[in-house]
Design an enzyme around this catalytic site. Structure first.
Site, mmCIF file in Angstrom:
data_model
loop_
_atom_site.group_PDB
_atom_site.id
_atom_site.type_symbol
_atom_site.label_atom_id
_atom_site.label_comp_id
_atom_site.label_asym_id
_atom_site.label_seq_id
_atom_site.Cartn_x
_atom_site.Cartn_y
_atom_site.Cartn_z
ATOM 1 N N ASP A 88 0.907 -1.000 -0.121
ATOM 2 C CA ASP A 88 -0.103 -0.304 0.169
ATOM 3 C C ASP A 88 1.166 0.850 0.005
ATOM 4 O O ASP A 88 1.584 0.980 0.237
ATOM 5 C CB ASP A 88 -1.277 -0.150 0.896
ATOM 6 N N GLU A 150 -0.106 -0.669 5.612
ATOM 7 C CA GLU A 150 0.362 0.069 6.727
ATOM 8 C C GLU A 150 0.418 1.974 6.694
ATOM 9 O O GLU A 150 0.880 2.201 7.551
ATOM 10 C CB GLU A 150 2.268 -0.259 5.947
#
Length: 444
Positions: A88, A150
């Site tokens: 991500d 994250e």
């Protein structure tokens, strides 16, 4: 070494293609963004790792985007290595601030530009490249986990790790979410500062009051808040909140001119604090006012401000308890509030810091691998940024060495426009990742 270096060199077009494939996907996991690109990036990561020889699959994480999981069993007595990265990314922000489209990977002067090139889709590419270097059969047991949340700081995946420690058990954990202090300079990150956030609200009046009629007697909330914020630091700029932890630093020093250049400090503006720059950045607390809610200058009226709010973000020494530090900051603000003003403090996000592998077999093997890949000895640095998963892994795997490194560097501009990775360091990081596995296998 010669053979492995040559293999990695020949693999770099494929490693780069893997990275570019991921960069083209706007996998932003923050609320309000479409979930489909996140799912697409997870599937692309499965495909990349599978093509590299790892039997990858989606790992469903309740309440969060899926992680990607793979495991390759090595020889019976070989150590186990857990490799981590995340797919991500941060939002791209204003597209006009980019010199090339953020989701169209573009090479300029030996660097590949695009959102996620450095943070942290290059980590996925490095892991896949290391596996490809062994034809999908590394000399140790390898576990791979690629996270999908994250950047959001949601913490759901960390909870999953804490609840399933046996799945992630390893002798060495390699977190490919760090980087070098400068291009071509091999670097291990050995400390992480913690984090805590506090919102402070100051109220003085039931509503705005005419400054000509009441100014000089009725207190202004913005002025009161400003006086309170000013007490958080002493005259040198050191944090003045009592009781916050501090520690020394014995790794690589930080040069004044390097910090000023990388931090884009304006000419004539002094750096703050005392002691070594490395201690100020790695092992001591800092407090920043990252936002304020006050009347703007546009349309401002001659009125006393009745309410003002600030959000404070504190970076903490690696060993600090973030909840204790948060309360110390709140106690300080309540103590210094002037004129009997009403103060409301609300604790926000916290994250623990960590002391990672500075010695031990994993760190020693990582240093040898970096020396061979980069042609020079590795140095140790700290990080002012928090990586909460490292803390979770250190807690659930207390006997594992945690190695934090990566292909990032001081020019990568992660989280900003024109994020990039140096293609030479991408190759060196991939080689180091592969060499670490041979080092661990030979020392078992």
């Amino acid at each position: 070494m010669t053979d492995l270096a040559a293999v990695v060199r020949d693999l770099m077009p494929t490693v780069r293609a893997d990275l570019e494939r991921l960069v083209r996907i706007p996998s932003i996991a923050f609320p309000g963004y479409p979930p489909e690109p996140v799912a697409d990036a997870a599937q692309a990561t499965v495909g990349i790792l599978t093509a590299a020889g790892a039997p990858a699959e989606l790992l469903e994480v309740p309440g969060a985007p899926p992680a990607v999981w793979a495991q390759i069993d090595g020889p019976p007595d070989a150590p186990t290595v857990l490799m981590y990265a995340h797919y991500d990314v941060q939002p791209a922000g204003d597209p006009e601030a980019w010199d090339s489209p953020p989701y169209e990977p573009t090479e300029r002067a030996g660097r590949l530009y695009g959102r996620g090139t450095a943070d942290d889709k290059c980590g996925v590419a490095v892991i896949s490249g290391a596996l490809r270097a062994f034809g999908g059969q590394p000399p140790v047991t390898v576990k791979i986990v690629i996270e999908g949340e994250e950047e959001t700081g949601g913490g759901t995946f960390m909870s999953y790790v804490a609840e399933h420690p046996d799945r992630f058990a390893a002798d060495v954990v390699v977190v490919a979410d760090g980087g070098n202090w400068k291009v071509g300079e091999p670097t291990l990150t050995t400390t992480l500062r913690g984090l805590c956030v506090v919102d402070v609200v100051v109220e003085t009046l039931e509503g705005p009051a005419h400054s000509g009629l009441y100014g000089g007697a009725a207190p202004d909330a913005l002025i009161a808040l400003s006086r309170m914020l000013a007490t958080l630091h002493d005259e040198q700029g050191d944090v003045a909140v009592e009781g916050l932890a501090r520690s020394t630093w014995e790794g690589r020093p930080v040069q004044d001119e390097v910090l000023r250049a990388s931090g884009r400090v304006l000419d004539g503006v002094s750096l703050i604090g005392s002691g070594s720059l490395a201690e100020r950045l790695y092992t001591r607390p800092s407090i920043t006012a990252i936002g304020m809610d006050v009347p703007g200058t546009a349309g401002a009226t001659n009125a006393i401000v009745p309410r003002a709010t600030a959000r404070l973000s504190a970076r903490l020494a690696p060993q600090e308890d973030p909840s204790r530090a948060q309360q110390a900051i709140i106690d300080h603000l309540l103590r210094v509030a002037p004129w009997g003003v009403r103060v409301t403090c609300t604790p926000g996000e916290t994250a623990s810091g960590a002391v990672l592998a500075a010695d031990g077999p994993g760190a020693d093997a990582a240093r040898r691998a970096m020396a061979r890949a980069y042609g020079k000895e590795a140095v140790a640095v700290g990080s002012g940024g928090a990586i909460p998963l490292c803390v979770t892994l250190a807690q659930v795997l207390p006997d594992a060495d945690i190695v934090l490194w990566g292909a990032c560097d001081d020019a990568a501009q992660i989280h900003a426009a024109n994020e990039s990775v140096d293609l030479g360091d991408l190759e060196r990081a991939t080689l180091a990742q592969a060499l670490l596995l041979t080092e661990l296998a030979s020392s078992a």
